[in-house]
Design an enzyme around this catalytic site. Structure first.
Site, mmCIF file in Angstrom:
data_model
loop_
_atom_site.group_PDB
_atom_site.id
_atom_site.type_symbol
_atom_site.label_atom_id
_atom_site.label_comp_id
_atom_site.label_asym_id
_atom_site.label_seq_id
_atom_site.Cartn_x
_atom_site.Cartn_y
_atom_site.Cartn_z
ATOM 1 C CB CYS A 151 -0.867 -0.019 1.263
ATOM 2 S SG CYS A 151 -1.847 1.472 1.503
ATOM 3 C CB CYS B 215 -3.085 3.942 -5.365
ATOM 4 S SG CYS B 215 -4.384 3.041 -4.468
HETATM 5 N N1 DGL Z 1 -4.054 0.625 -1.840
HETATM 6 C C1 DGL Z 1 -3.741 1.797 -1.133
HETATM 7 C C2 DGL Z 1 -2.495 2.466 -1.722
HETATM 8 O O1 DGL Z 1 -1.685 1.833 -2.351
HETATM 9 C C3 DGL Z 1 -4.762 2.869 -0.844
HETATM 10 C C4 DGL Z 1 -6.218 2.689 -0.863
HETATM 11 C C5 DGL Z 1 -6.923 3.484 0.247
HETATM 12 O O2 DGL Z 1 -7.225 4.683 0.094
HETATM 13 O O3 DGL Z 1 -7.134 2.861 1.281
HETATM 14 O O4 DGL Z 1 -2.284 3.633 -1.513
#
Ligand code: DGL
Length: 281
Positions: free
Chosen positions: A91, A205
């Site tokens: 993430c 993301c």
């Molecule tokens: N998957 C997460 C990232 O890579 C973010 C998603 C969220 O806003 O929770 O930033």
């Protein structure tokens, strides 16, 4: 009998690590699956525990303090209970905010996710790079530092696109997503000064590579996309080199922080990534 020699040769010590100890892959939702796909390619035998903090989703609209406290607390409890051999924070939002503090408190090796600005700077011909991330990621000093180090002679245009997180969550539950969502993300970057020259887009993301086909249709064929998942998979493989793997029945487990009956719809998508069971942590 006293012995001054180690009980087994040094090179065997790594091999004796518990072969069922998983790699723990952590995200706020389904985004980490884009990283898991790449990890699977390089380590097909590795047992993986996929953790979705769906009770905290979305991270992108939270404050730095909320995200840091949540991620450190959860990873502390998860590593204590499941004893992973390595943690991958799949993430960008959590990594750009909390990676350093999590590393300070946990003993297990931790691999984070860094916006792929360096490879994008090497790929761009026009010198104009778009970056799509969460609202929290795009304002991070971490991103400023990557830009200064690797793209100081380029133009980096950032756009926070929370709608894309929702779209990826819906897509993986088999729900239809309005194409206007992707058109809006492309239009927002194109509308910035020099935006019409963007030829490379960083998917900063982990949810967004799950939407690459839809984003490609919205941006047009001249735009290329880049994300950090290949580098993460290589790093995970190098940190675990020489270790033994035992993947049980050959399927993995996903843990969710909230019991949401609607998440049953994720099972077919999870199965495509080798995950057969869903539990609540
Ligand atoms: N998957 C997460 C990232 O890579 C973010 C998603 C969220 O806003 O929770 O930033």
């Amino acid at each position: 009998m006293l012995s001054f020699l180690p009980p087994f040769p040094i090179e065997d010590r790594v091999m004796t690590a518990n072969p069922t100890a998983p790699i723990l892959l952590f995200d706020s939702g389904v985004g980490g699956l884009s990283v898991l796909g790449k990890v699977r390619q390089v380590l097909p035998e590795a047992p993986v525990m996929y953790v979705s903090d769906n009770a905290g989703l979305p991270y992108g609209s939270k404050t730095e303090a909320q995200i840091a406290a949540r991620v450190s607390g959860l990873l502390g409890r998860l590593t204590e209970r499941y004893r992973p051999r390595l943690v991958c924070i799949a993430c960008n939002t959590a990594s750009t905010i909390a990676l350093a503090s999590v590393r300070e408190v946990l003993e297990v090796p931790i691999v984070g996710t860094v916006p792929a600005i360096k490879p994008a700077a090497a790929m761009t011909r026009s010198g104009v790079i778009g970056l799509l991330g969460t609202e929290a990621t795009i304002r991070q000093g971490y991103v400023d530092r990557l830009e200064a180090e690797f793209a100081a002679d380029k133009r980096l245009l950032r756009h926070g696109a929370p709608e894309l997180v929702t779209a990826a969550e819906a897509k993986l539950r088999g729900q239809a997503v309005d194409p206007a969502v992707f058109a809006r993300a492309a239009a927002a970057l194109r509308a910035m000064p020099d935006g019409d020259c963007i030829d490379t887009v960083v998917l900063a993301c982990t949810h967004f590579p799950l939407l690459e086909a839809e984003l490609a249709a919205a941006f047009g064929s001249e735009v290329r996309f880049v994300d950090g998942s290949d580098g993460i998979a290589r790093r995970v493989a190098s940190l675990t080199e020489g270790q033994l793997w035992a993947r049980g029945e050959g399927v993995d487990l996903a843990l969710f922080t909230r019991d949401d009956p609607a998440d049953k719809k994720l099972m077919p998508a999870l199965a495509r990534y080798g995950i057969a069971r869903r539990l609540v942590f």
